[in-house]
Write a protein that holds these residues in place. Structure first.
Motif, PDB file in Angstrom:
ATOM      1  N   SER A 199       0.783  -1.144  -0.029  1.00 42.30           N
ATOM      2  CA  SER A 199       0.086  -0.036  -0.043  1.00 42.30           C
ATOM      3  C   SER A 199       0.857   1.210  -0.052  1.00 42.30           C
ATOM      4  O   SER A 199       1.802   1.442   0.645  1.00 42.30           O
ATOM      5  CB  SER A 199      -0.839   0.060   1.214  1.00 42.30           C
ATOM      6  OG  SER A 199      -1.608  -1.067   1.427  1.00 42.30           O
ATOM      7  N   LYS A 219       3.011   2.973  -6.427  1.00 37.19           N
ATOM      8  CA  LYS A 219       2.642   2.380  -7.650  1.00 37.19           C
ATOM      9  C   LYS A 219       1.579   3.142  -8.693  1.00 37.19           C
ATOM     10  O   LYS A 219       2.214   3.132  -9.785  1.00 37.19           O
ATOM     11  CB  LYS A 219       1.722   1.063  -7.312  1.00 37.19           C
ATOM     12  CG  LYS A 219       2.256   0.129  -6.350  1.00 37.19           C
ATOM     13  CD  LYS A 219       1.537  -1.220  -6.216  1.00 37.19           C
ATOM     14  CE  LYS A 219       0.251  -0.793  -5.433  1.00 37.19           C
ATOM     15  NZ  LYS A 219       0.211  -0.543  -4.081  1.00 37.19           N
ATOM     16  N   GLY A 233      -6.796  -1.185  -7.247  1.00 42.70           N
ATOM     17  CA  GLY A 233      -7.166  -0.895  -5.818  1.00 42.70           C
ATOM     18  C   GLY A 233      -8.540   0.097  -5.587  1.00 42.70           C
ATOM     19  O   GLY A 233      -9.437  -0.074  -4.653  1.00 42.70           O
ATOM     20  N   TYR A 291     -11.513  -2.304  -5.650  1.00 49.58           N
ATOM     21  CA  TYR A 291     -11.938  -2.781  -4.455  1.00 49.58           C
ATOM     22  C   TYR A 291     -12.286  -1.783  -3.440  1.00 49.58           C
ATOM     23  O   TYR A 291     -13.351  -2.006  -2.531  1.00 49.58           O
ATOM     24  CB  TYR A 291     -10.432  -3.436  -3.723  1.00 49.58           C
ATOM     25  CG  TYR A 291     -10.282  -4.813  -4.801  1.00 49.58           C
ATOM     26  CD1 TYR A 291     -10.761  -5.875  -4.463  1.00 49.58           C
ATOM     27  CD2 TYR A 291      -9.327  -4.784  -5.734  1.00 49.58           C
ATOM     28  CE1 TYR A 291     -10.679  -7.019  -5.272  1.00 49.58           C
ATOM     29  CE2 TYR A 291      -8.999  -5.861  -6.478  1.00 49.58           C
ATOM     30  CZ  TYR A 291      -9.627  -6.999  -6.370  1.00 49.58           C
ATOM     31  OH  TYR A 291      -9.660  -8.088  -7.045  1.00 49.58           O
ATOM     32  N   ARG A 292     -11.794  -0.451  -3.432  1.00 54.61           N
ATOM     33  CA  ARG A 292     -12.248   0.564  -2.670  1.00 54.61           C
ATOM     34  C   ARG A 292     -13.816   0.826  -3.052  1.00 54.61           C
ATOM     35  O   ARG A 292     -14.630   1.202  -2.180  1.00 54.61           O
ATOM     36  CB  ARG A 292     -11.363   1.788  -2.723  1.00 54.61           C
ATOM     37  CG  ARG A 292     -10.075   1.588  -2.247  1.00 54.61           C
ATOM     38  CD  ARG A 292      -9.076   2.772  -2.482  1.00 54.61           C
ATOM     39  NE  ARG A 292      -8.075   2.676  -1.823  1.00 54.61           N
ATOM     40  CZ  ARG A 292      -7.704   3.216  -0.720  1.00 54.61           C
ATOM     41  NH1 ARG A 292      -8.411   3.881   0.016  1.00 54.61           N
ATOM     42  NH2 ARG A 292      -6.434   2.952  -0.235  1.00 54.61           N
ATOM     43  N   ARG A 305     -10.942   7.202  -0.981  1.00 50.99           N
ATOM     44  CA  ARG A 305      -9.647   7.510  -0.712  1.00 50.99           C
ATOM     45  C   ARG A 305      -9.517   7.726   0.647  1.00 50.99           C
ATOM     46  O   ARG A 305      -8.559   7.978   1.400  1.00 50.99           O
ATOM     47  CB  ARG A 305      -8.511   8.582  -1.406  1.00 50.99           C
ATOM     48  CG  ARG A 305      -8.841   8.536  -3.022  1.00 50.99           C
ATOM     49  CD  ARG A 305      -7.910   7.423  -3.522  1.00 50.99           C
ATOM     50  NE  ARG A 305      -8.071   7.292  -5.010  1.00 50.99           N
ATOM     51  CZ  ARG A 305      -7.796   6.156  -5.726  1.00 50.99           C
ATOM     52  NH1 ARG A 305      -7.063   5.187  -5.274  1.00 50.99           N
ATOM     53  NH2 ARG A 305      -8.218   6.114  -6.754  1.00 50.99           N
ATOM     54  N   VAL A 350     -11.725  -1.591   3.342  1.00 48.40           N
ATOM     55  CA  VAL A 350     -11.146  -2.334   2.121  1.00 48.40           C
ATOM     56  C   VAL A 350     -10.523  -3.773   2.233  1.00 48.40           C
ATOM     57  O   VAL A 350     -10.783  -4.665   1.271  1.00 48.40           O
ATOM     58  CB  VAL A 350     -10.445  -1.356   1.201  1.00 48.40           C
ATOM     59  CG1 VAL A 350      -8.915  -1.244   1.682  1.00 48.40           C
ATOM     60  CG2 VAL A 350     -10.517  -1.973  -0.197  1.00 48.40           C
ATOM     61  N   ARG A 386     -13.195 -10.897  -5.741  1.00 43.88           N
ATOM     62  CA  ARG A 386     -11.988 -10.708  -6.322  1.00 43.88           C
ATOM     63  C   ARG A 386     -12.360 -11.337  -7.950  1.00 43.88           C
ATOM     64  O   ARG A 386     -11.717 -10.942  -8.962  1.00 43.88           O
ATOM     65  CB  ARG A 386     -11.182 -11.716  -5.862  1.00 43.88           C
ATOM     66  CG  ARG A 386     -10.452 -11.252  -4.279  1.00 43.88           C
ATOM     67  CD  ARG A 386      -9.268 -11.450  -4.149  1.00 43.88           C
ATOM     68  NE  ARG A 386      -8.178 -10.963  -4.856  1.00 43.88           N
ATOM     69  CZ  ARG A 386      -7.584  -9.757  -4.671  1.00 43.88           C
ATOM     70  NH1 ARG A 386      -8.117  -9.155  -3.486  1.00 43.88           N
ATOM     71  NH2 ARG A 386      -6.765  -9.136  -5.586  1.00 43.88           N
ATOM     72  N   ASP A 420      -1.913  -8.230  -7.176  1.00 40.33           N
ATOM     73  CA  ASP A 420      -2.331  -9.671  -7.825  1.00 40.33           C
ATOM     74  C   ASP A 420      -2.093  -9.745  -9.325  1.00 40.33           C
ATOM     75  O   ASP A 420      -2.331 -10.436  -9.817  1.00 40.33           O
ATOM     76  CB  ASP A 420      -3.422 -10.523  -7.371  1.00 40.33           C
ATOM     77  CG  ASP A 420      -4.780  -9.724  -7.690  1.00 40.33           C
ATOM     78  OD1 ASP A 420      -4.462  -8.454  -8.274  1.00 40.33           O
ATOM     79  OD2 ASP A 420      -5.664 -10.075  -7.778  1.00 40.33           O
ATOM     80  N   ARG A 432      -2.873  -3.418   6.612  1.00 43.59           N
ATOM     81  CA  ARG A 432      -2.967  -3.651   5.474  1.00 43.59           C
ATOM     82  C   ARG A 432      -1.900  -4.507   4.799  1.00 43.59           C
ATOM     83  O   ARG A 432      -2.278  -5.488   4.083  1.00 43.59           O
ATOM     84  CB  ARG A 432      -3.422  -2.653   4.455  1.00 43.59           C
ATOM     85  CG  ARG A 432      -4.750  -2.212   4.788  1.00 43.59           C
ATOM     86  CD  ARG A 432      -5.614  -1.318   3.579  1.00 43.59           C
ATOM     87  NE  ARG A 432      -4.892   0.004   3.628  1.00 43.59           N
ATOM     88  CZ  ARG A 432      -4.451   0.693   2.211  1.00 43.59           C
ATOM     89  NH1 ARG A 432      -4.918  -0.042   1.325  1.00 43.59           N
ATOM     90  NH2 ARG A 432      -4.061   1.825   2.282  1.00 43.59           N
ATOM     91  N   ASP A 451      -3.036  -8.022   3.411  1.00 44.96           N
ATOM     92  CA  ASP A 451      -2.651  -8.280   1.891  1.00 44.96           C
ATOM     93  C   ASP A 451      -1.870  -9.664   1.794  1.00 44.96           C
ATOM     94  O   ASP A 451      -1.886 -10.086   0.904  1.00 44.96           O
ATOM     95  CB  ASP A 451      -1.986  -7.057   1.344  1.00 44.96           C
ATOM     96  CG  ASP A 451      -2.977  -5.997   1.055  1.00 44.96           C
ATOM     97  OD1 ASP A 451      -4.069  -5.909   1.165  1.00 44.96           O
ATOM     98  OD2 ASP A 451      -2.490  -4.818   0.659  1.00 44.96           O
ATOM     99  N   ARG A 481      -3.771 -13.294   3.318  1.00 47.17           N
ATOM    100  CA  ARG A 481      -5.115 -13.715   3.005  1.00 47.17           C
ATOM    101  C   ARG A 481      -5.144 -14.945   2.083  1.00 47.17           C
ATOM    102  O   ARG A 481      -3.957 -15.205   1.362  1.00 47.17           O
ATOM    103  CB  ARG A 481      -5.924 -12.453   2.314  1.00 47.17           C
ATOM    104  CG  ARG A 481      -5.355 -12.394   0.854  1.00 47.17           C
ATOM    105  CD  ARG A 481      -6.482 -11.365   0.320  1.00 47.17           C
ATOM    106  NE  ARG A 481      -5.804 -10.993  -1.248  1.00 47.17           N
ATOM    107  CZ  ARG A 481      -5.360  -9.590  -1.290  1.00 47.17           C
ATOM    108  NH1 ARG A 481      -5.943  -8.714  -0.717  1.00 47.17           N
ATOM    109  NH2 ARG A 481      -4.959  -9.548  -2.435  1.00 47.17           N
TER     110      ARG A 481
HETATM  111  O1   DC Z   1      -3.931  -0.008  -3.960  1.00 51.85           O
HETATM  112  P1   DC Z   1      -4.855   0.537  -2.867  1.00 51.85           P
HETATM  113  O2   DC Z   1      -4.092   0.829  -1.594  1.00 51.85           O
HETATM  114  O3   DC Z   1      -5.629   1.688  -3.409  1.00 51.85           O
HETATM  115  O4   DC Z   1      -5.767  -0.789  -2.673  1.00 51.85           O
HETATM  116  C1   DC Z   1      -6.803  -0.949  -1.815  1.00 51.85           C
HETATM  117  C2   DC Z   1      -6.904  -2.055  -1.049  1.00 51.85           C
HETATM  118  O5   DC Z   1      -7.391  -3.176  -2.301  1.00 51.85           O
HETATM  119  C3   DC Z   1      -5.633  -2.785  -0.729  1.00 51.85           C
HETATM  120  O6   DC Z   1      -5.518  -2.938   0.794  1.00 51.85           O
HETATM  121  C4   DC Z   1      -5.602  -4.192  -1.068  1.00 51.85           C
HETATM  122  C5   DC Z   1      -6.719  -4.415  -2.202  1.00 51.85           C
HETATM  123  N1   DC Z   1      -6.247  -4.657  -3.355  1.00 51.85           N
HETATM  124  C6   DC Z   1      -6.239  -6.138  -3.487  1.00 51.85           C
HETATM  125  O7   DC Z   1      -6.389  -6.878  -2.873  1.00 51.85           O
HETATM  126  N2   DC Z   1      -5.834  -6.317  -4.979  1.00 51.85           N
HETATM  127  C7   DC Z   1      -5.554  -5.530  -5.778  1.00 51.85           C
HETATM  128  N3   DC Z   1      -5.268  -5.867  -7.097  1.00 51.85           N
HETATM  129  C8   DC Z   1      -5.432  -4.057  -5.567  1.00 51.85           C
HETATM  130  C9   DC Z   1      -5.866  -3.843  -4.357  1.00 51.85           C
END
Ligand code: DC
Length: 230
Positions: A13, A17, A36, A39-40, A96, A104, A114, A136, A185, A189, A192
């Motif tokens: 995080s 990126k 991300g 997912y948000r 955000r 999240v 997913r 991923d 996170r 991340d 999981r």
């Molecule tokens: O990149 P970000 O911090 O905005 O992503 C938010 C959340 O989403 C992060 O805590 C993990 C998840 N995420 C994920 O599991 N797979 C992804 N390809 C992108 C983000």
């Protein structure tokens, strides 16, 4: 004939990126996809529909309602970047917020969520010419990406950057709250069950505590030019 490639940018995080991915996409005239944000956006939907809060989470209701979630991106002329939309409403800023960041990880570990996100991401990447950032991307979403990057930076540096970003927008947050959110996170991340954050075998590691944004960009651009000239 097209010689476009796909570029996967994975990592922890808040380690830059999206800055790198946006720069690359703009320079190469490629599509940039911030996974991300997807997912948000699902997290925001769940919050707005009383499916999740800091004290409860009704996972099965979310799974049943997944078809009601439409995520899209539209280019914003002012910011020169794409904004995320949830069912045609611009949610770029609110996704955000620290409230969304705190929930999240619960949402992004759900298999059905997913699957839906990955299918969308793969559809967008199928014609090449995409720079995608996430966790991923190089391992699950586009394992055939021509370039895979894995970004990292110390948790302190990442927390400071995110703190500066949010306070500049006027959000009332403390450094500690952000640091705790980032380290939590990171753990979730990586640990999981569904598609955890791991470095792809063929990914190039970029520790961005050590480079300026420009140095990092130049380094990756060289890799891209090498691939494109083959
Ligand atoms: O990149 P970000 O911090 O905005 O992503 C938010 C959340 O989403 C992060 O805590 C993990 C998840 N995420 C994920 O599991 N797979 C992804 N390809 C992108 C983000």
């Amino acid at each position: 004939m097209t010689n476009k490639i796909n570029i996967a940018v994975d990592g922890f995080s808040s380690c830059g990126k999206s800055t790198l991915a946006k720069q690359l996409a703009q320079y190469l005239q490629y599509i940039y996809l911030d996974t991300g944000a997807m997912y948000r956006t699902v997290t925001l939907f769940a919050m707005q529909n009383n499916i999740i809060s800091p004290s409860h989470f009704n996972k099965n209701t979310l799974i049943k309602k997944l078809d009601e979630i439409n995520i899209s991106f539209k280019y914003n002329e002012q910011t020169k970047a794409s904004d995320a939309y949830l069912n045609n409403e611009n949610v770029e800023n609110i996704i955000r917020s620290i409230e969304v960041s705190n929930l999240v990880s619960e949402i992004s570990q759900i298999k059905q969520v997913r699957q839906k996100m990955v299918a969308l991401q793969q559809e967008i990447a199928k014609n090449k010419g995409v720079v995608m950032d996430g966790r991923d991307i190089g391992t699950v979403v586009i394992p055939d990406a021509e370039i895979k990057l894995f970004m990292t930076a110390s948790a302190e540096i990442r927390a400071q950057r995110r703190f500066d970003e949010l306070t500049a927008k006027g959000e009332k947050v403390s450094y500690k709250e952000i640091f705790d959110n980032i380290t939590k996170r990171d753990y979730l991340d990586q640990n999981r069950e569904e598609s955890p954050l791991i470095q792809a075998n063929d990914a190039i590691v970029l520790d961005n505590s050590k480079y300026t944004i420009q140095e990092q960009f130049n380094f990756v651009l060289k890799l891209v030019n090498e691939k494109l000239s083959k």
